[in-house]
Design a protein around this motif. Sequence first.
Motif, short mmCIF file in Angstrom:
data_model
loop_
_atom_site.label_atom_id
_atom_site.label_comp_id
_atom_site.label_asym_id
_atom_site.label_seq_id
_atom_site.Cartn_x
_atom_site.Cartn_y
_atom_site.Cartn_z
N LEU A 101 57.74 -60.28 46.02
CA LEU A 101 58.60 -59.26 45.81
C LEU A 101 59.84 -59.64 45.08
CD1 LEU A 101 57.64 -57.32 48.95
CD2 LEU A 101 56.53 -57.35 46.69
N PHE A 102 59.56 -60.04 43.85
CA PHE A 102 60.72 -60.66 42.87
C PHE A 102 61.31 -59.57 42.09
CE2 PHE A 102 59.28 -64.66 44.72
CZ PHE A 102 60.35 -65.33 44.87
N ASN A 103 60.56 -58.45 41.81
CA ASN A 103 61.02 -57.64 40.98
C ASN A 103 62.32 -56.51 41.44
OD1 ASN A 103 61.15 -55.32 38.85
ND2 ASN A 103 59.09 -55.91 38.10
N HIS A 104 63.18 -56.28 40.71
CA HIS A 104 64.30 -55.27 41.45
C HIS A 104 63.65 -53.95 41.19
CE1 HIS A 104 65.42 -54.13 37.34
NE2 HIS A 104 65.00 -55.31 36.86
N ARG A 105 62.70 -53.70 40.42
CA ARG A 105 62.21 -52.13 40.24
C ARG A 105 61.27 -51.97 41.29
NH1 ARG A 105 61.63 -54.52 34.98
NH2 ARG A 105 63.71 -53.94 33.83
N VAL B 34 51.71 -59.82 30.41
CA VAL B 34 51.50 -60.17 31.74
C VAL B 34 52.01 -59.02 32.76
CG1 VAL B 34 53.46 -61.46 32.60
CG2 VAL B 34 51.18 -62.30 33.21
N GLY B 35 52.92 -58.19 32.44
CA GLY B 35 53.25 -57.00 33.37
C GLY B 35 54.38 -57.39 34.25
N ASN B 36 55.08 -58.44 34.29
CA ASN B 36 56.11 -58.98 35.46
C ASN B 36 57.17 -57.98 35.26
OD1 ASN B 36 56.36 -60.66 32.80
ND2 ASN B 36 57.97 -61.31 33.94
N SER B 37 57.34 -57.02 34.03
CA SER B 37 58.49 -56.11 34.14
C SER B 37 58.18 -54.96 34.80
CB SER B 37 58.65 -55.70 32.68
OG SER B 37 59.28 -56.64 32.02
N HIS B 38 56.88 -54.61 35.35
CA HIS B 38 56.45 -53.52 36.12
C HIS B 38 56.66 -53.70 37.52
CE1 HIS B 38 53.74 -50.37 37.60
NE2 HIS B 38 53.44 -50.26 36.40
N PRO B 39 57.05 -52.78 38.18
CA PRO B 39 57.39 -52.86 39.40
C PRO B 39 56.25 -53.25 40.56
CG PRO B 39 57.54 -50.48 38.76
CD PRO B 39 57.52 -51.30 37.54
N GLY B 40 54.96 -52.92 40.12
CA GLY B 40 53.60 -53.19 40.79
C GLY B 40 53.34 -54.64 40.59
N PHE B 41 54.03 -55.49 39.92
CA PHE B 41 53.69 -56.85 39.57
C PHE B 41 54.29 -57.81 40.79
CE2 PHE B 41 53.86 -61.30 38.22
CZ PHE B 41 52.67 -61.27 37.42
N MET B 42 53.42 -58.45 41.52
CA MET B 42 53.90 -59.19 42.53
C MET B 42 53.07 -60.70 42.79
SD MET B 42 52.72 -56.20 45.23
CE MET B 42 53.75 -54.40 44.83
N GLY B 43 52.81 -61.07 41.56
CA GLY B 43 51.84 -62.20 41.52
C GLY B 43 52.82 -63.35 41.37
N TRP B 44 52.45 -64.67 41.81
CA TRP B 44 53.04 -65.80 41.37
C TRP B 44 54.67 -65.63 41.83
CZ3 TRP B 44 49.30 -63.64 38.72
CH2 TRP B 44 47.88 -64.28 38.70
N VAL B 45 55.57 -66.22 40.97
CA VAL B 45 56.86 -65.78 41.23
C VAL B 45 57.44 -65.46 39.60
CG1 VAL B 45 59.12 -66.97 41.75
CG2 VAL B 45 57.05 -67.62 42.96
N GLN C 103 66.70 -61.95 37.86
CA GLN C 103 66.10 -60.97 36.96
C GLN C 103 66.69 -61.27 35.58
OE1 GLN C 103 64.23 -58.95 38.35
NE2 GLN C 103 64.69 -59.40 40.53
N ILE C 104 67.03 -62.48 35.25
CA ILE C 104 67.34 -62.78 33.77
C ILE C 104 65.94 -62.94 33.00
CG2 ILE C 104 68.37 -64.52 32.41
CD1 ILE C 104 70.40 -63.17 34.60
N PRO C 105 66.04 -62.43 31.89
CA PRO C 105 65.00 -62.65 31.08
C PRO C 105 64.51 -64.07 30.78
CG PRO C 105 66.08 -60.92 29.89
CD PRO C 105 67.22 -61.59 31.15
N TYR C 106 63.26 -64.41 30.72
CA TYR C 106 62.82 -65.72 30.56
C TYR C 106 63.47 -66.36 29.28
CZ TYR C 106 59.43 -65.70 34.12
OH TYR C 106 58.92 -65.60 35.81
N ASP C 107 63.53 -67.73 29.31
CA ASP C 107 63.64 -68.54 30.30
C ASP C 107 64.89 -68.97 30.67
OD1 ASP C 107 63.97 -70.79 28.32
OD2 ASP C 107 61.88 -70.69 28.10
N ALA C 108 65.42 -69.38 32.07
CA ALA C 108 66.89 -69.42 32.13
C ALA C 108 66.49 -70.56 33.78
CB ALA C 108 67.37 -68.32 32.59
N GLY C 109 65.99 -71.65 33.52
CA GLY C 109 66.01 -72.65 34.37
C GLY C 109 67.58 -73.35 34.24
#
Length: 458
Positions: free
Chosen positions: A427-431, A52-63, A279-285
């Motif tokens: 903007l949730f990604n630290h990168r 899905v690409g959420n590790s990428h700094p350009g990912f800004m979708g959803w949360v 920034q913890i890898p999924y999942d960790a609710g």
Amino acid sequence: MLDYVASIRQRPVWQPVPEPIANRFRVGLPTEPTELSNVYDSFSEDILPYAVGNSHPGFMGWVHGGGNVVGMLAEMLAAGLNSNLGGRDHVPIAVEQQVVQWMSELFGFPPASSGLFVTGSSIANFIAILVARTAAIGVQVRERGMRGQVERLIAYASTDAHGCIAKALEMSGIGSENLRQIAVDSHHRIRIDQLEHFIASDRAAGNTPFCVIGNAGTVDTGAIDDLSGLADVCKREELWFHVDGACGALGMMSAELAPKFKGIERADSLALDFHKWAQIPYDAGFVLIRDPQLQQATFAAPAKYLRRAQRGLAAGSPWPCDFGPDLSRNFKALKVWFTLKVYGTRRLGELMVTSCQLARYLERQIQAHPELELMAPVSLNIVCFRYRCERQVDEVNSEIVIAIQESGVAAPSSTEIDGQVAIRAALFNHRTTQLEVDTLLEATLRFGRQLKLIGEPR
Ligand SMILES: *Cc1c(COP(=O)(O)O)cnc(C)c1O
């Protein structure tokens, strides 16, 4: 995977899955063995490029959080141990309890508060609703169900509350019809005057208000309800005060952001996600409950095969399985423990401040640009905006979002604000840096100009 993360900026954020690749995952059951190296090649070629690409700094979708490599390594250690945290006497449970204690400290809850790792806030909110139900009508509901229940329980949340709140009420047997959706003000915060009005009219109608759900960061705009105001209402009306802090509450790690959450320390229960802003890898609710007895009363159940002992492996009661629906549970706490120890909450809090500053930067650029329009005030790290155009503005903006996603340069998502389609950058990604925000702006303008000319979706 370390190389993957290190070189992620050279990859598209996301790319559509080609049909031949998708077809490789529609084959029959593998009865015969395959060389590990061949299976690994399939992973590298067919799975990894199409994530899905959420590790990428350009990912800004959803949360979506970006993850971190310390958490990734901890996941490997946890998988190697292969612990089951349903119960029994072992240190992995002490690690989970350590994180529970840290969260009680962070949120100003009593040291004896109970907590539990779960998949995500959808389940954390559900558990909190079930404990609130116990507080309102007692434990008999576990045996009798809601059928014989004469009181009509009513919960309250703003119109901007996450959809999992209504789902939690459905799954609890209370029913989503009994969730009052309270209007929001111009900053998307619950209107407390409206809340009080609804509580009073429900009481007058013979209904039983039982729970108020406050938002510590709404999913659409990042709005934070007046949590102190809600705590006052709940105290006065003797209602359970739950906070959905899935995407925002861990902002408490930042001394700068913490004042925005004032009142959270008065909640009876809190849901949050380490896999988002922390920034913890999924999942960790995670769910935190002020009254451990109530949580235990809601879930603990005797079973002869889960007998407890004073010594030996069956010691250490109560067990995590006494505080929630799961029995077998993996060691999610380890990646959180590692990440919090290695970075410290101050550093993580600083990253959150940086994402809020980036959101402000994006807000300023939007306000300064005649072709763009801000759709909601920026409270934290989420920005909703759109490309202005004369005709079919909703369709054009929906298409802009898809075009940006398909281009691979960035990945915003879309939502509706007051019934109008908005481009949403969370903007949730630290990168993520200013570079990616500029790329998003540039792509919005480029696709906006193209799609506006077409006048209608491709
Ligand atoms: C993400 C989110 C949820 C749902 O949490 P999951 O971890 O996806 O189950 C609930 N509420 C809010 C405000 C969220 O941002």
